[in-house]
Design a protein around this motif. Sequence first.
Motif, PDB file in Angstrom:
ATOM      1  N   THR A 159       0.846  -1.190   0.000  1.00 36.72           N
ATOM      2  CA  THR A 159       0.000   0.000   0.000  1.00 36.72           C
ATOM      3  C   THR A 159       0.882   1.241   0.000  1.00 36.72           C
ATOM      4  N   ALA A 160       0.446   2.283  -0.723  1.00 39.06           N
ATOM      5  CA  ALA A 160       1.212   3.520  -0.795  1.00 39.06           C
ATOM      6  C   ALA A 160       1.411   4.096   0.604  1.00 39.06           C
ATOM      7  N   ALA A 161       2.436   4.894   0.758  1.00 38.60           N
ATOM      8  CA  ALA A 161       2.776   5.414   2.084  1.00 38.60           C
ATOM      9  C   ALA A 161       1.625   6.184   2.708  1.00 38.60           C
ATOM     10  N   ALA A 162       0.997   7.090   1.949  1.00 40.83           N
ATOM     11  CA  ALA A 162      -0.109   7.879   2.489  1.00 40.83           C
ATOM     12  C   ALA A 162      -1.292   6.987   2.852  1.00 40.83           C
ATOM     13  N   THR A 163      -1.578   5.985   2.003  1.00 40.96           N
ATOM     14  CA  THR A 163      -2.666   5.048   2.282  1.00 40.96           C
ATOM     15  C   THR A 163      -2.374   4.252   3.538  1.00 40.96           C
ATOM     16  N   THR A 164      -1.135   3.826   3.687  1.00 41.09           N
ATOM     17  CA  THR A 164      -0.741   3.067   4.881  1.00 41.09           C
ATOM     18  C   THR A 164      -0.926   3.912   6.132  1.00 41.09           C
ATOM     19  N   ALA A 165      -0.496   5.165   6.071  1.00 41.94           N
ATOM     20  CA  ALA A 165      -0.636   6.061   7.224  1.00 41.94           C
ATOM     21  C   ALA A 165      -2.103   6.252   7.591  1.00 41.94           C
ATOM     22  N   VAL A 166      -2.948   6.444   6.597  1.00 40.31           N
ATOM     23  CA  VAL A 166      -4.379   6.639   6.857  1.00 40.31           C
ATOM     24  C   VAL A 166      -5.004   5.369   7.431  1.00 40.31           C
ATOM     25  N   ASP A 167      -4.663   4.231   6.879  1.00 42.24           N
ATOM     26  CA  ASP A 167      -5.199   2.956   7.383  1.00 42.24           C
ATOM     27  C   ASP A 167      -4.875   2.785   8.863  1.00 42.24           C
ATOM     28  N   VAL A 189       8.498   9.824   3.675  1.00 42.39           N
ATOM     29  CA  VAL A 189       7.887   8.959   2.657  1.00 42.39           C
ATOM     30  C   VAL A 189       6.533   9.478   2.190  1.00 42.39           C
ATOM     31  N   THR A 190       6.000  10.482   2.851  1.00 34.26           N
ATOM     32  CA  THR A 190       4.743  11.106   2.442  1.00 34.26           C
ATOM     33  C   THR A 190       4.674  12.485   3.071  1.00 34.26           C
TER      34      THR A 190
END
Length: 199
Positions: A159-167, A189-190
């Motif tokens: 998963t993209a860095a921003a998506t990972t952070a949001v998850d 990374v984001t």
Amino acid sequence: ATEERPALCAATANRRALWTAPDQRVGFRHDARVPVPPRRPAELQQRVFRGSTVVAAGILTPRELRSSAWQRIFRDVYACAEVAVTHELRAVAAAGLLVPGSVVSGRSAAVLWGVPLAERDDMVELAVPPGAAVSAVPGLRIRRRVVESVTIRKGVRTTAAATTAVDLARDGSLDEAVVVIDRFVDAGVTDLEAVRTAA
């Protein structure tokens, strides 16, 4: 009593012969077996691999696979004993070998992005498409979901860095969410704009 003395002397002589006579058994020797050093084919050194694949290819036998030359990472997934096992290695092995087509997600994805939010032996988190025929595997936490933002990290889909952070931010309290997002931003990374877009 005097007639029994020759018999007693003969018996004594026989017993002495048992202690002093050399062993006449043919081929007699001590069995001093020396353990055979584990065999490490060059193509498997410093590698992670599927055990069933290398056995089918004739590179190792099942007995050799169970030797001290190799360490078991997951079911049917092995690594050279000299390889340092980390959560990153386990995540890459899970997505690359054990569950093809999966996406490393959650805390495991954070580790691949250089944000250490999982310990070595924590469950590896993967995402697979809804309806995917994937059975439970010890050591893995598999979630069925649609992942729209996917990139390649350490050679596997992540998963993209921003998506990972949001998850991860959604899994905790507000304070925990702020800490998680800050760690991703601090790692470079984001950024906050990308996080807002992913949210």
